[in-house]
Every structure is written in structure tokens, then in C-alpha cells.
Design a protein around this motif. Structure first.
Motif, PDB file in Angstrom:
ATOM      1  N   GLY A  24       0.816  -1.214   0.000  1.00  0.00           N
ATOM      2  CA  GLY A  24       0.000   0.000   0.000  1.00  0.00           C
ATOM      3  C   GLY A  24       0.847   1.260   0.000  1.00  0.00           C
ATOM      4  O   GLY A  24       0.539   2.233  -0.697  1.00  0.00           O
ATOM      5  N   ARG A  25       1.942   1.245   0.766  1.00  0.00           N
ATOM      6  CA  ARG A  25       2.823   2.415   0.797  1.00  0.00           C
ATOM      7  C   ARG A  25       3.604   2.557  -0.509  1.00  0.00           C
ATOM      8  O   ARG A  25       3.883   3.673  -0.952  1.00  0.00           O
ATOM      9  CB  ARG A  25       3.727   2.356   2.025  1.00  0.00           C
ATOM     10  N   VAL A  26       3.918   1.446  -1.154  1.00  0.00           N
ATOM     11  CA  VAL A  26       4.546   1.511  -2.486  1.00  0.00           C
ATOM     12  C   VAL A  26       3.564   2.144  -3.473  1.00  0.00           C
ATOM     13  O   VAL A  26       3.944   2.982  -4.295  1.00  0.00           O
ATOM     14  CB  VAL A  26       4.991   0.105  -2.963  1.00  0.00           C
ATOM     15  N   ILE A  27       2.305   1.766  -3.373  1.00  0.00           N
ATOM     16  CA  ILE A  27       1.287   2.335  -4.268  1.00  0.00           C
ATOM     17  C   ILE A  27       1.137   3.835  -4.025  1.00  0.00           C
ATOM     18  O   ILE A  27       1.006   4.612  -4.982  1.00  0.00           O
ATOM     19  CB  ILE A  27      -0.060   1.592  -4.118  1.00  0.00           C
ATOM     20  N   ILE A  28       1.178   4.260  -2.757  1.00  0.00           N
ATOM     21  CA  ILE A  28       1.135   5.701  -2.465  1.00  0.00           C
ATOM     22  C   ILE A  28       2.247   6.403  -3.240  1.00  0.00           C
ATOM     23  O   ILE A  28       2.020   7.415  -3.914  1.00  0.00           O
ATOM     24  CB  ILE A  28       1.305   5.989  -0.952  1.00  0.00           C
ATOM     25  N   ASN A  29       3.454   5.866  -3.146  1.00  0.00           N
ATOM     26  CA  ASN A  29       4.592   6.511  -3.803  1.00  0.00           C
ATOM     27  C   ASN A  29       4.484   6.443  -5.325  1.00  0.00           C
ATOM     28  O   ASN A  29       4.854   7.389  -6.017  1.00  0.00           O
ATOM     29  CB  ASN A  29       5.905   5.926  -3.292  1.00  0.00           C
ATOM     30  N   PHE A  30       3.953   5.364  -5.837  1.00  0.00           N
ATOM     31  CA  PHE A  30       3.719   5.276  -7.282  1.00  0.00           C
ATOM     32  C   PHE A  30       2.738   6.364  -7.723  1.00  0.00           C
ATOM     33  O   PHE A  30       2.962   7.056  -8.720  1.00  0.00           O
ATOM     34  CB  PHE A  30       3.191   3.888  -7.659  1.00  0.00           C
ATOM     35  N   GLN A  31       1.657   6.515  -6.966  1.00  0.00           N
ATOM     36  CA  GLN A  31       0.659   7.528  -7.316  1.00  0.00           C
ATOM     37  C   GLN A  31       1.254   8.933  -7.228  1.00  0.00           C
ATOM     38  O   GLN A  31       0.962   9.785  -8.071  1.00  0.00           O
ATOM     39  CB  GLN A  31      -0.563   7.400  -6.402  1.00  0.00           C
ATOM     40  N   LEU A  32       2.075   9.171  -6.226  1.00  0.00           N
ATOM     41  CA  LEU A  32       2.718  10.484  -6.103  1.00  0.00           C
ATOM     42  C   LEU A  32       3.668  10.733  -7.274  1.00  0.00           C
ATOM     43  O   LEU A  32       3.642  11.803  -7.892  1.00  0.00           O
ATOM     44  CB  LEU A  32       3.475  10.593  -4.776  1.00  0.00           C
ATOM     45  N   MET A  33       4.506   9.754  -7.574  1.00  0.00           N
ATOM     46  CA  MET A  33       5.467   9.924  -8.674  1.00  0.00           C
ATOM     47  C   MET A  33       4.739  10.117 -10.001  1.00  0.00           C
ATOM     48  O   MET A  33       5.159  10.917 -10.833  1.00  0.00           O
ATOM     49  CB  MET A  33       6.417   8.730  -8.742  1.00  0.00           C
ATOM     50  N   ARG A  34       3.661   9.404 -10.179  1.00  0.00           N
ATOM     51  CA  ARG A  34       2.882   9.540 -11.412  1.00  0.00           C
ATOM     52  C   ARG A  34       2.298  10.945 -11.545  1.00  0.00           C
ATOM     53  O   ARG A  34       2.072  11.426 -12.653  1.00  0.00           O
ATOM     54  CB  ARG A  34       1.775   8.502 -11.420  1.00  0.00           C
ATOM     55  N   SER A  35       2.087  11.595 -10.411  1.00  0.00           N
ATOM     56  CA  SER A  35       1.582  12.969 -10.412  1.00  0.00           C
ATOM     57  C   SER A  35       2.717  13.992 -10.411  1.00  0.00           C
ATOM     58  O   SER A  35       2.469  15.189 -10.308  1.00  0.00           O
ATOM     59  CB  SER A  35       0.693  13.203  -9.184  1.00  0.00           C
ATOM     60  N   GLY A  36       3.960  13.508 -10.473  1.00  0.00           N
ATOM     61  CA  GLY A  36       5.104  14.414 -10.540  1.00  0.00           C
ATOM     62  C   GLY A  36       5.681  14.821  -9.198  1.00  0.00           C
ATOM     63  O   GLY A  36       6.430  15.790  -9.114  1.00  0.00           O
ATOM     64  N   PHE A  37       5.346  14.085  -8.152  1.00  0.00           N
ATOM     65  CA  PHE A  37       5.821  14.418  -6.814  1.00  0.00           C
ATOM     66  C   PHE A  37       6.802  13.367  -6.313  1.00  0.00           C
ATOM     67  O   PHE A  37       6.802  12.232  -6.785  1.00  0.00           O
ATOM     68  CB  PHE A  37       4.635  14.535  -5.843  1.00  0.00           C
ATOM     69  N   PRO A  38       7.618  13.739  -5.328  1.00  0.00           N
ATOM     70  CA  PRO A  38       8.578  12.771  -4.782  1.00  0.00           C
ATOM     71  C   PRO A  38       7.898  11.762  -3.854  1.00  0.00           C
ATOM     72  O   PRO A  38       6.772  11.977  -3.395  1.00  0.00           O
ATOM     73  CB  PRO A  38       9.554  13.651  -4.000  1.00  0.00           C
ATOM     74  N   CYS A  39       8.615  10.700  -3.589  1.00  0.00           N
ATOM     75  CA  CYS A  39       8.144   9.672  -2.655  1.00  0.00           C
ATOM     76  C   CYS A  39       8.091  10.227  -1.237  1.00  0.00           C
ATOM     77  O   CYS A  39       8.764  11.200  -0.915  1.00  0.00           O
ATOM     78  CB  CYS A  39       9.087   8.472  -2.682  1.00  0.00           C
ATOM     79  N   ILE A  40       7.293   9.576  -0.426  1.00  0.00           N
ATOM     80  CA  ILE A  40       7.204   9.942   0.986  1.00  0.00           C
ATOM     81  C   ILE A  40       7.606   8.748   1.838  1.00  0.00           C
ATOM     82  O   ILE A  40       7.655   7.612   1.353  1.00  0.00           O
ATOM     83  CB  ILE A  40       5.789  10.417   1.382  1.00  0.00           C
ATOM     84  N   ILE A  41       7.877   9.033   3.089  1.00  0.00           N
ATOM     85  CA  ILE A  41       8.206   7.989   4.056  1.00  0.00           C
ATOM     86  C   ILE A  41       7.226   8.095   5.214  1.00  0.00           C
ATOM     87  O   ILE A  41       7.052   9.179   5.783  1.00  0.00           O
ATOM     88  CB  ILE A  41       9.647   8.158   4.586  1.00  0.00           C
ATOM     89  N   ILE A  42       6.583   6.983   5.531  1.00  0.00           N
ATOM     90  CA  ILE A  42       5.783   6.899   6.757  1.00  0.00           C
ATOM     91  C   ILE A  42       6.722   6.272   7.781  1.00  0.00           C
ATOM     92  O   ILE A  42       7.029   5.089   7.717  1.00  0.00           O
ATOM     93  CB  ILE A  42       4.519   6.026   6.576  1.00  0.00           C
ATOM     94  N   ARG A  43       7.214   7.077   8.678  1.00  0.00           N
ATOM     95  CA  ARG A  43       8.245   6.623   9.619  1.00  0.00           C
ATOM     96  C   ARG A  43       7.656   5.770  10.739  1.00  0.00           C
ATOM     97  O   ARG A  43       6.491   5.926  11.103  1.00  0.00           O
ATOM     98  CB  ARG A  43       8.970   7.831  10.189  1.00  0.00           C
TER      99      ARG A  43
END
Length: 150
Positions: free
Chosen positions: A42-61
Motif C-alpha cells: 500500500g505504501r509503495v502504491i502511495i509513492n507510485f501515485q505520487l510519482m505519477r503525479s510528478g511528486f517525490p516519494c514519501i516515508i511513513i516513519r
């Protein structure tokens, strides 16, 4: 079920992109499509969706996982995605602050050193960093900030 949430995500043109991503994540984790690894996927998908929108990956610490998991309960109980929306948005702001600081070539200092030079309370600055009201970011568990003058 997956097809439904994918269709809803694609058809939603009214909500802020980060809010859409947060809701999709909550729905994905609610479906729990795999035997193992749903959270990581799910967190990989979040980052995929962000990158697809032109944004950097995030980290849920790990330190933030308590509130992260609480957001699932809130969504399950009341269909309220606000807590996850805040988590995604704050993590994205932090990620952007880090990238912008490096891209500008700013001098980077720890927030503790910044507090001393600016004669500000470290606790006040840490609270501002957590709320992302200053352009601070974490590296290896240490809050840092670039050349910043409020």
C-alpha cells in the motif's frame, strides 16, 4: 473490490490529489487483498501515485505508525479520511522541503544548531517542523533545515 476503488480513484476529479491518494490507501488496506505485505504494498502504491503525479516519494516513519494505524480505525468507524490525508500531506511537504533545499544548494544545518543561531526554542522549532510550518526535514532521524530566514 479492487476494480471499484481503482475506478473511483480515476473518476475523482474534484478532490485534492493527496486526499485522493490517502483515501485510496485506506480503501486498499481495508480490502487487504494479499495474505502478507499489504501495508508495504500500500505504501509503495502511495509513492507510485505520487510519482505519477510528478511528486517525490514519501516515508511513513516508524515513529508515526501509531497515528498511521489509528487513521485506519477512524476510517473504518466513520469513513473519515482526514487523519490519513494529513499524514500524506505532511509527509509530502517534508519530502518536498528536503528536495528543494538540496536543489537550491542551500547550506544545511541541524534544527538544534539552527535554534542556537536563531536564538529560538528547539521545542518550538521541532513542533513547527512536525507541522511543516517551517521547511524542515529529517535525515537519518535528525531534523534539519536549509538556509531559512522567517
Amino acid at each position: 473490490m479492487m476494480e471499484t476503488i481503482l475506478r473511483e480513484f480515476a473518476a475523482d476529479h474534484n478532490n485534492y490529489f493527496a486526499d485522493k491518494i490517502a483515501k485510496f490507501h485506506l480503501d486498499f488496506e481495508t480490502i487487504h487483498p494479499f495474505c502478507d505485505g499489504n501495508g508495504r504494498m500500500g505504501r509503495v502504491i502511495i509513492n507510485f501515485q505520487l510519482m505519477r503525479s510528478g511528486f517525490p516519494c514519501i516515508i511513513i516513519r516508524d515513529k508515526e505508525k501509531r497515528i498511521y494505524y489509528a487513521s485506519f480505525s477512524e476510517y473504518r468507524d466513520s469513513k473519515n479520511a482526514k487523519m490519513m490525508e494529513k499524514i500524506v500531506t505532511l509527509a509530502l511537504m517534508e519530502s518536498l522541503h528536503k528536495r528543494i533545499t538540496y536543489l537550491r544548494g542551500e547550506m544545511i544545518t541541524s534544527l538544534a544548531d539552527f535554534a542556537k543561531t536563531q536564538k529560538k526554542s528547539i521545542n518550538t522549532l521541532l513542533n513547527a517542523a512536525r507541522r511543516q510550518t517551517i521547511p524542515a526535514f529529517r535525515e537519518k532521524g535528525v531534523w534539519k533545515i536549509g538556509d531559512y530566514s522567517p
